[in-house]
Scaffold this active site. Structure first.
Site, PDB file in Angstrom:
ATOM      1  N   ASP A   1     -45.053  37.915 -14.161  1.00 48.15           N
ATOM      2  CA  ASP A   1     -45.550  36.591 -14.523  1.00 48.15           C
ATOM      3  C   ASP A   1     -44.728  35.497 -13.856  1.00 48.15           C
ATOM      4  OD1 ASP A   1     -47.557  37.021 -16.916  1.00 48.15           O
ATOM      5  OD2 ASP A   1     -45.876  38.368 -17.300  1.00 48.15           O
TER       6      ASP A   1
ATOM      7  N   HIS B   1     -31.665  40.480 -14.919  1.00 51.45           N
ATOM      8  CA  HIS B   1     -32.493  41.440 -15.652  1.00 51.45           C
ATOM      9  C   HIS B   1     -31.578  42.373 -16.441  1.00 51.45           C
ATOM     10  CE1 HIS B   1     -36.173  43.492 -16.623  1.00 51.45           C
ATOM     11  NE2 HIS B   1     -36.865  42.774 -15.753  1.00 51.45           N
TER      12      HIS B   1
ATOM     13  N   HIS C   1     -43.250  51.828 -18.397  1.00 42.71           N
ATOM     14  CA  HIS C   1     -44.030  52.712 -17.532  1.00 42.71           C
ATOM     15  C   HIS C   1     -44.116  54.143 -18.062  1.00 42.71           C
ATOM     16  CE1 HIS C   1     -44.860  50.103 -13.991  1.00 42.71           C
ATOM     17  NE2 HIS C   1     -43.873  49.417 -14.531  1.00 42.71           N
TER      18      HIS C   1
END
Length: 397
Positions: free
Chosen positions: A344, A104, A17
């Protein structure tokens, strides 16, 4: 580290980002025609928002070459490429300041660096792979022009759904010949004919059904990508620690979400007897040596033998899902993380060009190393190799 390769060296930069991502590519030979049009097709295949099977994040991923070319020709100097991040939503990640997302990189990045990117996955995001894909497109063009190399990857499984001669390989005597024929003929256009990037129509339909179900459940599913490299020059690979399949494994397992790699016969080879697994040699019509089977996957002793190189890469289910998950915050207090963002449901279809890119980088770097060795050898007085093979001192010509 953020660099890969020795003579063909790629350094990627950027977070998921930030203002943009890209790469510096060093070692590109001079004199090759190169424009953004050579790079953009692979980035478009990788980009988010392509279809209903991928994240709805809408990035055009338009590439700009910043340096290293003039009048559309490479100068031999470092090539800089950049792609802007346009469709950013940092506010979707406010909860990750409190909770590390399960499976993650939030927790591990924080432990390693003492801080982490406040939104998205930072450098752990697949957004970082844009630089790899751009560099891979450049490497692939050179390999195609110089050697006729063809690299094609495809989705071979999603969840429990797999292409027949991939899943049946360990059970069928006919699967290996069918696989060899398929690897000889599969083209990138065949792969892109379906949004799943599976070139087997019945399997593609089943894959899309599984992905749609997981998306509806706000969940994710994993799968595998298989890749074949055709017309690879003989002699690539640097034993003992940089064997071609070892460097390929390094490259593939550096891709986000990868959890496994198998080369040639892979784990199925452990179930075979030696006489079945060995690849007998024969002399081809052009006088070169070939093998009647290819359990070696095109590499023997860590060096390419001229046969098709093929391997398979396993991708886990995407870690970020939209379901509420019971986990612990950074203080260790149990709570519920309701992750937001656009992700996704299955990364496999978008991973296909990334696998192709990393394969291109490996072969390109190995080719330049071998060319350098041959160039150095050519400067020496020639010797009678056959004389030396008889155990006698080399005979100078």
């Amino acid at each position: 580290m953020s660099s890969f390769g020795k003579l063909f060296r790629v350094t990627t930069f950027g977070e998921s980002h930030c203002k943009g991502v890209g790469a510096i590519i060093d070692g590109v030979p001079p004199g090759m025609e190169l424009t953004e049009d050579d790079i953009q097709p692979q980035l478009t295949r990788r980009r988010p928002g392509q279809n209903k099977l991928t994240t709805p994040r809408d990035e055009k991923d338009k590439v700009t070459i910043m340096s290293g070319t003039e009048f559309g020709v490479t100068l031999g100097t470092p090539i800089g490429i950049q792609v802007p991040n346009l469709d950013q939503r940092p506010h979707d990640y406010s909860d990750t300041d409190i909770y590390p997302r399960p499976s993650h990189a939030d927790y591990t990045y924080l432990q390693k660096y003492g801080l982490k990117a406040s939104s998205g996955g930072g450098r752990a995001s697949a957004r970082e792979t844009i630089g790899r894909v751009a560099a891979g497109a450049i490497a692939e063009k050179y390999l195609r022009l110089a050697y006729g190399v063809e690299i094609v990857a495809f989705a071979s499984s999603v969840g429990k759904v797999a292409m027949p001669f991939i899943s049946d390989l360990e059970n069928s005597d006919t699967a290996e010949p069918e696989l060899i024929e398929f690897m000889n003929t599969i083209k990138r256009e065949d792969v892109d004919a379906d949004i799943s990037r599976c070139p087997h129509p019945a399997t593609a339909e089943a894959m899309k059904k599984v992905i749609a179900e997981k998306s509806h459940e706000r969940d994710s599913v994993g799968g595998t990508v298989t890749c074949v490299i055709r017309n690879c020059p003989v002699g690539l690979g640097e034993p003992c620690f940089d064997k071609l399949e070892a460097v390929m494994a390094h490259a593939m397992l550096s891709i986000p979400a990868t959890k496994g790699f198998e080369f040639g016969s892979g784990f199925n080879g452990t179930k075979m007897a030696g006489h079945d697994h060995n690849d007998p040699f024969y002399r081809k019509e052009d006088g070169s040596m070939g093998t009647t089977t290819n359990n070696s996957g095109g590499v023997q002793g860590g060096i390419s033998n001229g046969e098709n190189i093929y391997f398979r890469v396993a991708f886990k289910p995407a870690a970020t899902i939209s379901q509420d998950q019971t986990t612990a915050n950074y203080d260790g207090v149990t709570g519920v993380l309701a992750a937001k963002g656009r992700h996704d449901p299955c990364v496999v279809s978008r991973a296909v060009p990334i696998v192709e890119a990393m394969a291109s980088l490996v072969i390109m770097d190995a080719a330049l190393q071998q060319e350098s060795r041959r160039a150095a050898f050519s400067k020496l007085p020639s010797i009678d190799i056959n004389h030396a093979l008889l155990g006698k001192p080399p005979k100078m010509n």
